[in-house]
Scaffold this active site. Sequence first.
Site, PDB file in Angstrom:
ATOM      1  N   ASN A  46      -4.784 -13.475   5.250  1.00 27.27           N
ATOM      2  CA  ASN A  46      -5.225 -12.104   5.499  1.00 27.27           C
ATOM      3  C   ASN A  46      -4.768 -11.625   6.876  1.00 27.27           C
ATOM      4  OD1 ASN A  46      -6.527 -11.987   3.043  1.00 27.27           O
ATOM      5  ND2 ASN A  46      -8.582 -12.244   3.871  1.00 27.27           N
ATOM      6  N   ARG A 406       4.064  -4.513  -2.158  1.00 31.23           N
ATOM      7  CA  ARG A 406       4.292  -5.205  -0.888  1.00 31.23           C
ATOM      8  C   ARG A 406       4.174  -6.717  -1.025  1.00 31.23           C
ATOM      9  NH1 ARG A 406       0.696  -2.682   2.987  1.00 31.23           N
ATOM     10  NH2 ARG A 406       2.358  -1.221   3.494  1.00 31.23           N
ATOM     11  N   HIS A 436       0.920   2.231  -9.677  1.00 24.89           N
ATOM     12  CA  HIS A 436      -0.132   1.233  -9.522  1.00 24.89           C
ATOM     13  C   HIS A 436      -1.057   1.192 -10.737  1.00 24.89           C
ATOM     14  CE1 HIS A 436      -3.740  -0.566  -7.369  1.00 24.89           C
ATOM     15  NE2 HIS A 436      -2.773  -1.390  -7.024  1.00 24.89           N
ATOM     16  N   TYR A 469      -9.370 -13.480  -9.675  1.00 22.45           N
ATOM     17  CA  TYR A 469      -9.854 -12.127  -9.396  1.00 22.45           C
ATOM     18  C   TYR A 469     -10.781 -11.688 -10.518  1.00 22.45           C
ATOM     19  CZ  TYR A 469      -5.875 -11.484  -6.112  1.00 22.45           C
ATOM     20  OH  TYR A 469      -4.972 -11.588  -5.092  1.00 22.45           O
TER      21      TYR A 469
END
EC number: 2.7.4.1
Length: 695
Positions: A46, A406, A436, A469
Amino acid sequence: MSKAMSPYVNRDLSWIEFNRRVLEEAQDPTTPLLERAKFLSIVSSNMDEFMSVRMAGIQDQLKAGYTKIDFTGYTPQGLWKRLIKRTGQMVSEQYRTYREVMRGLAREGIHIREMDDLNASQAAAVEQYFRTIVFPVLTPMAVDQSRPFPLLHTKELYLAVLLRDPDEELEAEPYFAIVQVPSILPRCVALPVRGNSKKLEFVLLEDLIRTFIHTLFSGYILEAVHPFRLTRNADLTLNEEGAEDLLEEIEKELRRRRWGMPVRLEIADGFHPHALDLLQEELEIGDHVVRIGGPLDLSFLMRFAGSIGGKESLRYPKLEPVYPRELEEHELIFDTIRERDVLLHHPYESFEPLAEFVQQAADDPQVLAIKMTLYRVSGQSELVQALAAAAEAGKQVTVVVELKARFDEERNIAWARQLEKAGCHVVYGLVGLKTHAKILLVVRREADQLRRYVHVGTGNYNDSTAKAYTDIGLFTSHPIIGADASALFNEVTGYSSPYEWQAFSVAPSGLTEQLFRLIDRERRHAEEGRGGYIAAKMNSLSNQEMIDKLYEASRSGVRIELIVRGVCCLRPGVPGLSENIRVVSIVDRFLEHSRLLYLRNAGEEEVYLSSADWMTRNLTRRIELMCPVFDPSLRDSLIALLRLQLADNVKARELQASGGYERMRPAEGEDPLRSQFQAERISSWKKALPHLEQA
């Protein structure tokens, strides 16, 4: 609210608070030790992204002389100083935690050793490993008048080497060289077992190289060898309008990324001052030098923790995703979806139906076309293989591949080329906008009509992240959703006049406006005495207009509960502004990633799932999608899920008006409720979610 306090929390400072919540999971003694190591790895990853994107952007503003105050009250100069201090504090805390975790692992028989601690057989084994495996890969790079300073790649580990010629005076300036620690080799090198010991022992690759580095510089005296690491600006700057081939333009930018402006230099404690002076001068890094009291780049701990065999008590209990039982009712997924909508909840339910759905479409002679968006895809994607098989079987396959995702650009380029070779129509979206939205459309001939089957999701079509996730997916053959899905692909892949959406709300053209309408409707309900309630779940909330709209609703009496995992610029609990707003963040075993919206609507409840966070980039610079859930039973399931998470009193933290977070604790006499583990324990979460007290 005090005069000094802005109505908004700064985005980057909010991000620091998020990464602190991740670090807290590594610090929590109730988290299994190998999972704590993984959380330390996530903190590092991160931080790398934050430095290479957010801090790099602030650095660009400073170099351009930009001094404007942002809507949260910060100038670039003030924010840079604050972030340097806060990130420095976090790194110190991270390495204190690293040492604590390593001590805990040592008590469990897992050790990362210093080279001086090895016994004779271990030392001989690592020397053999160095000579046969490591030495042939190493390249010493001397820096002198005839050999210029080499290009240092971002986020790679290097050793700075200072050398002396034994024939020169001691006062002579030492020679300088750089050796890259090869990332192609494992960072942790396993050691032979000591006798009958059951201990698992490792050494770090950079320590091994340091021990034998003299073999690269025969005839010279080693004065110092210290590791360092550079982070560069990784933001892509694309001229899409002028790019004849977007794919080639992105490939060029990826090469340029390697020598983006340096943002951060990490060095080991005790780093030789002469070597540091040389690096600072050559890299023009300024004063953003971070001294590290331990191994640089703890992201290696993710792979390290995964490599440890056995030791199941040091991990979370294994989760086996269940196959959705609704989809077992018929051999073909089409037959189930034609009868009913189906909701998928990952990772508790398997990702397999997505690949099966496309594979069945590829094999079905009645299927005419498949259309799909791909944003981030795993390295071995069965879904992509199924799309390729469908094209090879003669189906019309259209894939919208987002090349500008990205840090996944290279992988997406590879997939795009493979799909094109298989005969798919590959489209790279619209100029200036990232695609997206997560949507899959299959067009099938049935009797005398065409029927559209649609999957809409909150997460990427990625089988790897679907295991880590939490995301929601909806299978439906609802004709209104199907018509909107066709229209969306027509807008992205061709020239299409503006479309009157029947079910979807689509960014950047109308999603913000629709969200405002829904919030205003709740506000009117509250003002007219019918109550108003909104619950929303997302990754980030930073758009000022959206925050102001929520403040307006709060002042009118609408009760608002938000589950925002990461950045949140809204400041809750401020009298006269946001006292009716509550914000919680859940950081736990799985990354909370689903985007949901629930509105009570005076009893006519509505639930939507979406690909979009409430950030400016999502609402104005991306093609995003919000889709209603029409089926009442599925709607009830998602409402129950939101209530479950809002009741979490183990892993939820509540945002305070100060901008800090307080961990939720069970009230006296209240049972602990850990929402992820509550959902994990039930084989069919959609039927068994507890109906918590009505919001």
